[in-house]
Design a protein around this motif. Structure first.
Motif, mmCIF file in Angstrom:
data_model
loop_
_atom_site.group_PDB
_atom_site.id
_atom_site.type_symbol
_atom_site.label_atom_id
_atom_site.label_comp_id
_atom_site.label_asym_id
_atom_site.label_seq_id
_atom_site.Cartn_x
_atom_site.Cartn_y
_atom_site.Cartn_z
ATOM 1 N N ASN A 1 0.886 -1.106 0.032
ATOM 2 C CA ASN A 1 -0.072 -0.096 0.091
ATOM 3 C C ASN A 1 0.818 1.041 -0.156
ATOM 4 O OD1 ASN A 1 -2.543 -0.734 0.081
ATOM 5 N ND2 ASN A 1 -2.437 -1.666 1.952
ATOM 6 N N ASN A 2 1.985 1.268 0.704
ATOM 7 C CA ASN A 2 2.939 2.556 0.957
ATOM 8 C C ASN A 2 3.805 2.613 -0.292
ATOM 9 O OD1 ASN A 2 2.852 1.411 4.181
ATOM 10 N ND2 ASN A 2 1.377 3.113 3.129
ATOM 11 N N ARG A 3 3.810 3.599 -0.986
ATOM 12 C CA ARG A 3 4.743 3.950 -2.054
ATOM 13 C C ARG A 3 5.198 5.146 -1.796
ATOM 14 N NH1 ARG A 3 5.036 -1.034 -3.128
ATOM 15 N NH2 ARG A 3 7.005 -0.240 -4.102
ATOM 16 N N ASP A 4 6.481 5.445 -2.404
ATOM 17 C CA ASP A 4 7.361 6.588 -2.642
ATOM 18 C C ASP A 4 7.000 7.373 -3.802
ATOM 19 O OD1 ASP A 4 8.894 8.581 -2.314
ATOM 20 O OD2 ASP A 4 10.795 7.555 -2.312
ATOM 21 N N HIS A 5 5.834 8.478 -3.650
ATOM 22 C CA HIS A 5 5.292 8.818 -4.830
ATOM 23 C C HIS A 5 5.874 10.128 -5.170
ATOM 24 C CE1 HIS A 5 1.945 10.830 -7.286
ATOM 25 N NE2 HIS A 5 2.158 9.890 -8.079
ATOM 26 N N ARG A 6 7.054 10.600 -4.338
ATOM 27 C CA ARG A 6 7.782 11.813 -4.604
ATOM 28 C C ARG A 6 8.575 11.996 -5.618
ATOM 29 N NH1 ARG A 6 10.450 11.733 1.662
ATOM 30 N NH2 ARG A 6 8.398 11.946 2.780
ATOM 31 N N LYS A 7 8.851 13.153 -6.175
ATOM 32 C CA LYS A 7 9.846 13.408 -7.474
ATOM 33 C C LYS A 7 10.739 14.733 -6.827
ATOM 34 C CE LYS A 7 5.839 11.852 -9.364
ATOM 35 N NZ LYS A 7 4.585 11.831 -8.589
ATOM 36 N N ILE A 8 11.710 14.219 -6.505
ATOM 37 C CA ILE A 8 12.788 15.470 -5.868
ATOM 38 C C ILE A 8 14.287 15.169 -6.622
ATOM 39 C CG2 ILE A 8 14.030 15.824 -3.896
ATOM 40 C CD1 ILE A 8 11.604 14.568 -2.306
ATOM 41 N N ALA A 9 14.630 16.442 -6.826
ATOM 42 C CA ALA A 9 15.856 16.473 -7.479
ATOM 43 C C ALA A 9 16.674 17.541 -6.668
ATOM 44 C CB ALA A 9 16.119 16.716 -8.764
ATOM 45 N N ILE A 10 17.641 17.412 -5.948
ATOM 46 C CA ILE A 10 18.525 18.228 -4.989
ATOM 47 C C ILE A 10 19.952 18.254 -5.796
ATOM 48 C CG2 ILE A 10 19.377 18.726 -2.879
ATOM 49 C CD1 ILE A 10 16.720 16.868 -1.956
ATOM 50 N N ILE A 11 20.594 19.478 -5.771
ATOM 51 C CA ILE A 11 21.892 19.502 -6.352
ATOM 52 C C ILE A 11 22.743 20.512 -5.281
ATOM 53 C CG2 ILE A 11 23.301 20.626 -8.110
ATOM 54 C CD1 ILE A 11 19.872 19.759 -9.199
ATOM 55 N N THR B 1 19.900 23.990 -4.813
ATOM 56 C CA THR B 1 18.829 23.838 -5.783
ATOM 57 C C THR B 1 17.906 22.601 -5.920
ATOM 58 O OG1 THR B 1 20.457 25.209 -7.322
ATOM 59 C CG2 THR B 1 18.602 24.102 -8.282
ATOM 60 N N GLY B 2 16.952 22.625 -5.668
ATOM 61 C CA GLY B 2 15.902 21.763 -5.801
ATOM 62 C C GLY B 2 14.656 21.731 -6.579
ATOM 63 N N PHE B 3 14.354 20.664 -7.066
ATOM 64 C CA PHE B 3 13.016 20.532 -7.766
ATOM 65 C C PHE B 3 12.122 19.638 -7.242
ATOM 66 C CE2 PHE B 3 16.780 21.502 -10.646
ATOM 67 C CZ PHE B 3 16.082 22.286 -11.856
ATOM 68 N N THR B 4 10.680 19.766 -7.509
ATOM 69 C CA THR B 4 9.792 18.934 -7.155
ATOM 70 C C THR B 4 8.698 19.033 -8.074
ATOM 71 O OG1 THR B 4 8.558 17.792 -5.500
ATOM 72 C CG2 THR B 4 8.622 20.267 -5.255
ATOM 73 N N GLY B 5 7.686 18.412 -8.076
ATOM 74 C CA GLY B 5 6.372 18.707 -9.205
ATOM 75 C C GLY B 5 6.096 17.052 -9.332
ATOM 76 N N GLY B 6 4.919 17.359 -10.462
ATOM 77 C CA GLY B 6 4.502 16.101 -10.811
ATOM 78 C C GLY B 6 5.441 15.299 -12.068
ATOM 79 N N ILE B 7 6.343 15.872 -12.449
ATOM 80 C CA ILE B 7 7.232 15.216 -13.308
ATOM 81 C C ILE B 7 7.957 14.244 -13.010
ATOM 82 C CG2 ILE B 7 8.796 15.926 -15.433
ATOM 83 C CD1 ILE B 7 7.371 18.709 -15.017
ATOM 84 N N ASN B 8 7.942 12.718 -13.610
ATOM 85 C CA ASN B 8 8.855 11.853 -13.359
ATOM 86 C C ASN B 8 9.776 11.848 -14.628
ATOM 87 O OD1 ASN B 8 7.930 9.972 -11.081
ATOM 88 N ND2 ASN B 8 6.011 10.189 -12.031
ATOM 89 N N LEU B 9 10.819 10.923 -14.363
ATOM 90 C CA LEU B 9 11.837 10.729 -15.380
ATOM 91 C C LEU B 9 11.680 9.621 -16.415
ATOM 92 C CD1 LEU B 9 15.212 11.194 -12.706
ATOM 93 C CD2 LEU B 9 13.622 12.983 -14.011
ATOM 94 N N ALA B 10 10.843 10.068 -17.410
ATOM 95 C CA ALA B 10 10.321 9.255 -18.470
ATOM 96 C C ALA B 10 9.660 9.888 -19.349
ATOM 97 C CB ALA B 10 8.991 8.150 -17.832
ATOM 98 N N ASP B 11 9.786 9.466 -20.595
ATOM 99 C CA ASP B 11 9.651 10.037 -21.919
ATOM 100 C C ASP B 11 8.190 10.844 -22.103
ATOM 101 O OD1 ASP B 11 12.337 9.857 -22.589
ATOM 102 O OD2 ASP B 11 12.178 8.392 -24.220
ATOM 103 N N GLU B 12 7.305 10.087 -21.462
ATOM 104 C CA GLU B 12 5.905 10.747 -21.859
ATOM 105 C C GLU B 12 5.878 12.081 -21.215
ATOM 106 O OE1 GLU B 12 6.483 7.869 -20.382
ATOM 107 O OE2 GLU B 12 5.150 7.640 -18.599
ATOM 108 N N TYR B 13 6.795 12.326 -20.153
ATOM 109 C CA TYR B 13 6.575 13.551 -19.359
ATOM 110 C C TYR B 13 7.133 14.769 -19.925
ATOM 111 C CZ TYR B 13 5.081 10.574 -15.332
ATOM 112 O OH TYR B 13 4.476 9.675 -14.607
ATOM 113 N N ILE B 14 7.960 14.620 -21.074
ATOM 114 C CA ILE B 14 8.552 15.612 -22.087
ATOM 115 C C ILE B 14 7.810 15.410 -23.632
ATOM 116 C CG2 ILE B 14 10.425 15.990 -20.547
ATOM 117 C CD1 ILE B 14 11.871 14.155 -22.616
ATOM 118 N N ASN B 15 6.912 14.550 -23.765
ATOM 119 C CA ASN B 15 6.159 14.504 -24.974
ATOM 120 C C ASN B 15 7.048 13.863 -25.988
ATOM 121 O OD1 ASN B 15 3.231 15.214 -24.500
ATOM 122 N ND2 ASN B 15 4.244 16.964 -23.528
#
Length: 511
Positions: A245-255, A259-273
């Motif tokens: 039941n418990n999944r890690d649904h986060r999308k986080i990038a930290i440099i 600098t940090g990123f989050t939001g709905g965008i995963n690292l897969a090709d459909e997310y960039i069309n």
């Protein structure tokens, strides 16, 4: 034919097979001891009654309770056992102790900022109250020495992320629900490999369920061989277990912690069309620079330590920050996380606070509108009180049954004055709130039961940031590509489709 063969040898097939074998063994035992079936049946009824009593008295959402009670009553022999295996949200004593230690470390690393709350209160007491809730119950404080940039489409986030990754000198942390080999991930992976060779501490967390059809089994070992540290969240095992039941649904990038990123965008090709999946894919993200990134760094490290079972010094990843030229030049920024392993539904309460305190408008984008009574009441009450409430959902759903449930809520909302729009070019995956030109939230939190109650999530709450105007502009621009749903449209739906929606809605919390 090759796809069938590929699926048959995929580990999902083996997982399904293992579960079917467990069910077969159980049935075989029942048949073998058929003479004692009455005793087994009686014991099953007793278990189901006990389970129902436990469900009624636990702290979960009432609709989630109903969604489990119905199948238990319909299938009393297996219903109670099924809930014991899959429905409860419980941890072992050892895991609870580990989680508590992580929470304690998070609280120690993120000191409350009462002076910022006092400053915010001078502008707006309601804003300070919302911010204080996040600080007190999620343990993530507000910041004013930070900068935010709203990224309105996946392609823009992709380019920004690559540019920032190339600047990394100390560490790169990535935590994503979905990673899939392709143009997007392969381009990022090339940068990660190069940075790892340069001595940068590169770490990746991905969710096993999110990536089960996206990455080959043992992909974490492949990344480790490249010098990239990798951990898999909650690996799927061929056993009936509540852990699924418990999944890690986060999308986080930290440099480098700045600098940090989050939001709905995963690292897969459909997310960039890069290829078409459910039409045009509309999504969004936010980039944060400055002190607020420290909260995102702690967010990642707390998950890393949870998976590793280690006690790492978070402070060695905290960079020295030079103050901005003007205090609060970009408003107040407050990244926050939500865990399903406590009794606090942070994501839902953040959303409810925004809706309930709105005076002029509430604009929402969400891929799934599967909402409980609290959110329905908040949305309809706001609309009846004269607030302009608008929600954009997809025209093309990624899961037909989930999309049908989303549409089942339209009539109640529209009849109360809420305006519903569907994104006609395809699928909108963005999760954003913008309220009264003052507040905004961008993150990973969908408006469905799993996201609000069962998944690890994160978001960024904002007040008086310039970014809020960008979120609103993106909403109004997107609205031009949407079709408003009217009562007349709903009246044209066939009776059997309405029936399907009614049945599916009973089990909405389990989807």
């Amino acid at each position: 034919m090759k796809y069938i063969v590929k699926f048959l040898f995929h580990r999902v097939c083996f997982l399904i097979l293992a579960v079917l074998i467990q069910i077969f063994v159980l049935l075989s035992v029942i048949i073998k001891f058929y003479d004692y079936f009455a005793y087994f049946y009686g014991a099953s009824i007793l278990i189901s009654i006990v389970v129902i009593l436990l469900i009624l008295n636990n702290k979960s959402n009432p609709v989630y309770k109903i969604a489990w009670i119905i199948p238990i009553l319909v299938f009393p022999i297996f219903g109670g056992l099924f809930y014991v295996f899959l429905g409860a949200n419980k941890l072992s004593k050892r895991m609870r102790l580990r989680m508590k230690s992580i929470v304690d470390k998070t609280k120690a690393a993120l000191k409350p900022k009462p002076h910022i709350l006092d400053e915010m209160k001078a502008y707006n007491e309601i804003a300070a109250t919302q911010s204080k809730y996040i600080q007190d119950y999620a343990y993530y404080p507000p910041y004013c020495n930070s900068f935010s940039e709203y990224l309105s489409i996946g392609e823009l986030k992709f380019e920004r992320l690559k540019a920032e990754l190339k600047k990394a000198e100390k560490f790169i942390f990535l935590e994503y629900f979905i990673i899939e080999e392709g143009v997007m991930w392969n381009s990022i992976l090339d940068i990660l490999k190069q940075k790892a060779e340069e001595g940068v501490d590169v770490r990746v967390i991905y969710d096993d369920a999110g990536c089960i059809f996206k990455l080959p089994y043992g992909y974490d070992k492949k990344l480790e061989s490249m010098g990239i540290k990798c951990r898999v969240f909650n690996p799927l095992v061929p056993l009936l277990s509540t852990r699924i039941n418990n999944r890690d649904h986060r999308k986080i990038a930290i440099i480098d912690g700045h600098t940090g990123f989050t939001g709905g965008i995963n690292l897969a090709d459909e997310y960039i069309n890069e290829y078409e999946k459910f039409g045009h894919w509309k999504d969004s993200a936010i980039m944060i620079k400055g002190e607020a990134v420290w909260s995102m760094t702690v967010m990642f490290l707390s998950m890393w330590d949870y998976l590793e079972g280690i006690n790492e010094d978070f402070n060695k990843f905290k960079p020295e920050m030079e103050p901005l030229e003007e205090s609060c030049k970009d408003g107040y920024v407050q990244p926050f996380a939500d865990s399903p392993l406590d009794d606090e539904t942070v994501g839902e309460i953040v959303y409810l606070n925004l809706i309930n305190k709105a005076r002029k408008y509430v604009y929402i984008t969400t891929p799934y509108l599967i909402i409980d009574n609290e959110i329905i009441t908040a949305l309809t009450s706001a609309a009846k009180g004269g607030v302009d409430v608008r929600i954009i959902t997809p025209y093309w759903g990624d899961k037909w049954y989930v999309h049908e449930v989303t549409r089942s809520y339209y009539r109640t909302l529209i009849e109360s004055g809420v305006k519903i729009y569907e994104y006609t070019p395809g699928f909108i995956h963005s999760k954003t709130f913008v309220v009264d030109d003052e507040y905004g939230v961008v993150g990973t939190i969908n408006m469905d039961y799993r996201s609000l109650f069962l998944h690890f999530e994160c978001g960024v709450w904002m007040y008086k940031c310039r970014t809020i105007k960008d979120i609103k502009k993106d909403f109004t621009d997107t609205l031009k590509m949407c079709q408003e749903i009217t009562i007349e449209d709903l009246n044209q739906i066939t009776w059997y489709r309405k029936l399907v929606r009614m049945i599916l809605r009973i089990f909405a919390p389990l989807m």
